[in-house]
Design an enzyme around this catalytic site. Structure first.
Site, mmCIF file in Angstrom:
data_model
loop_
_atom_site.group_PDB
_atom_site.id
_atom_site.type_symbol
_atom_site.label_atom_id
_atom_site.label_comp_id
_atom_site.label_asym_id
_atom_site.label_seq_id
_atom_site.Cartn_x
_atom_site.Cartn_y
_atom_site.Cartn_z
ATOM 1 N N TYR A 1 56.097 32.193 38.703
ATOM 2 C CA TYR A 1 55.482 32.868 39.851
ATOM 3 C C TYR A 1 56.051 34.258 40.066
ATOM 4 O O TYR A 1 55.418 35.103 40.695
ATOM 5 C CB TYR A 1 55.525 32.024 41.124
ATOM 6 C CG TYR A 1 56.867 31.449 41.512
ATOM 7 C CD1 TYR A 1 57.826 32.215 42.133
ATOM 8 C CD2 TYR A 1 57.147 30.100 41.275
ATOM 9 C CE1 TYR A 1 59.042 31.672 42.504
ATOM 10 C CE2 TYR A 1 58.354 29.556 41.640
ATOM 11 C CZ TYR A 1 59.312 30.354 42.252
ATOM 12 O OH TYR A 1 60.510 29.805 42.614
ATOM 13 N N LYS B 1 42.608 43.673 53.423
ATOM 14 C CA LYS B 1 43.065 44.916 54.042
ATOM 15 C C LYS B 1 43.285 44.628 55.518
ATOM 16 O O LYS B 1 42.365 44.222 56.235
ATOM 17 C CB LYS B 1 42.031 46.027 53.866
ATOM 18 C CG LYS B 1 42.468 47.365 54.457
ATOM 19 C CD LYS B 1 41.396 48.422 54.315
ATOM 20 C CE LYS B 1 41.319 48.897 52.896
ATOM 21 N NZ LYS B 1 40.496 50.128 52.772
ATOM 22 N N LEU C 1 37.984 46.631 46.960
ATOM 23 C CA LEU C 1 38.873 45.473 46.815
ATOM 24 C C LEU C 1 38.425 44.596 45.644
ATOM 25 O O LEU C 1 39.254 43.962 44.984
ATOM 26 C CB LEU C 1 38.902 44.668 48.116
ATOM 27 C CG LEU C 1 39.403 45.388 49.362
ATOM 28 C CD1 LEU C 1 39.389 44.449 50.560
ATOM 29 C CD2 LEU C 1 40.793 45.961 49.139
ATOM 30 N N GLU C 2 37.130 44.573 45.376
ATOM 31 C CA GLU C 2 36.604 43.795 44.259
ATOM 32 C C GLU C 2 37.210 44.257 42.930
ATOM 33 O O GLU C 2 37.524 43.452 42.057
ATOM 34 C CB GLU C 2 35.076 43.918 44.189
ATOM 35 C CG GLU C 2 34.347 43.292 45.349
ATOM 36 C CD GLU C 2 34.142 44.230 46.535
ATOM 37 O OE1 GLU C 2 34.976 45.148 46.768
ATOM 38 O OE2 GLU C 2 33.151 44.025 47.256
ATOM 39 N N GLU D 1 42.124 57.115 53.300
ATOM 40 C CA GLU D 1 42.740 55.862 52.849
ATOM 41 C C GLU D 1 43.623 56.094 51.623
ATOM 42 O O GLU D 1 44.647 55.449 51.452
ATOM 43 C CB GLU D 1 41.666 54.822 52.542
ATOM 44 C CG GLU D 1 40.943 54.336 53.782
ATOM 45 C CD GLU D 1 39.802 53.410 53.451
ATOM 46 O OE1 GLU D 1 39.848 52.249 53.904
ATOM 47 O OE2 GLU D 1 38.868 53.842 52.747
#
Length: 118
Positions: A53, A98, A71-72, A21
């Site tokens: 933004y 993902k 991801l956390e 990955e």
């Protein structure tokens, strides 16, 4: 309190626990919403009175470029940076997804949603 949302920010990144990955990478979608008092901006029509933004998107892009196993971890970095750089923001919710994760099954995406208040 008002909300600004950025939906489906598409980013190619290299997160994950597997070595592959980090070498191959994959597609990610990030959704983020921030809450702030936007009453002044509604009256003045001035960019400096609101949450830009473009700035939020830049934070997401920069934090997604830093490799993480989880991801956390990415989600928390995004939240922390928003709070550090945009003082008007009172609350952040971010979802990092993902797309087509390598988990040995037909799964469209996996995602983590995190929220925090100042």
């Amino acid at each position: 309190m008002s909300t600004i949302r950025l939906k489906n920010i598409k980013i190619y990144a290299f997160h994950g626990c597997m070595i592959e990955e980090g070498q191959i990478g994959s597609d990610y979608l990030v959704n983020i919403s921030v809450k702030a008092n936007l009453n002044k901006a509604a009256e003045t029509d001035e960019l400096h009175d609101t949450v830009d933004y473009v700035h939020i998107q830049k934070i997401v892009k920069n934090e997604m470029a830093i490799r993480s196993k989880l991801l956390e971890h990415v989600g928390q970095r995004i939240i922390s940076t928003v709070f550090q750089e945009i003082r008007m923001v009172d609350e952040v919710t971010v979802t990092v997804s993902k797309v087509n994760p390598p988990i040995g099954g037909d799964v469209a995406e996996v995602s983590v949603t995190m929220s925090a208040k100042r």
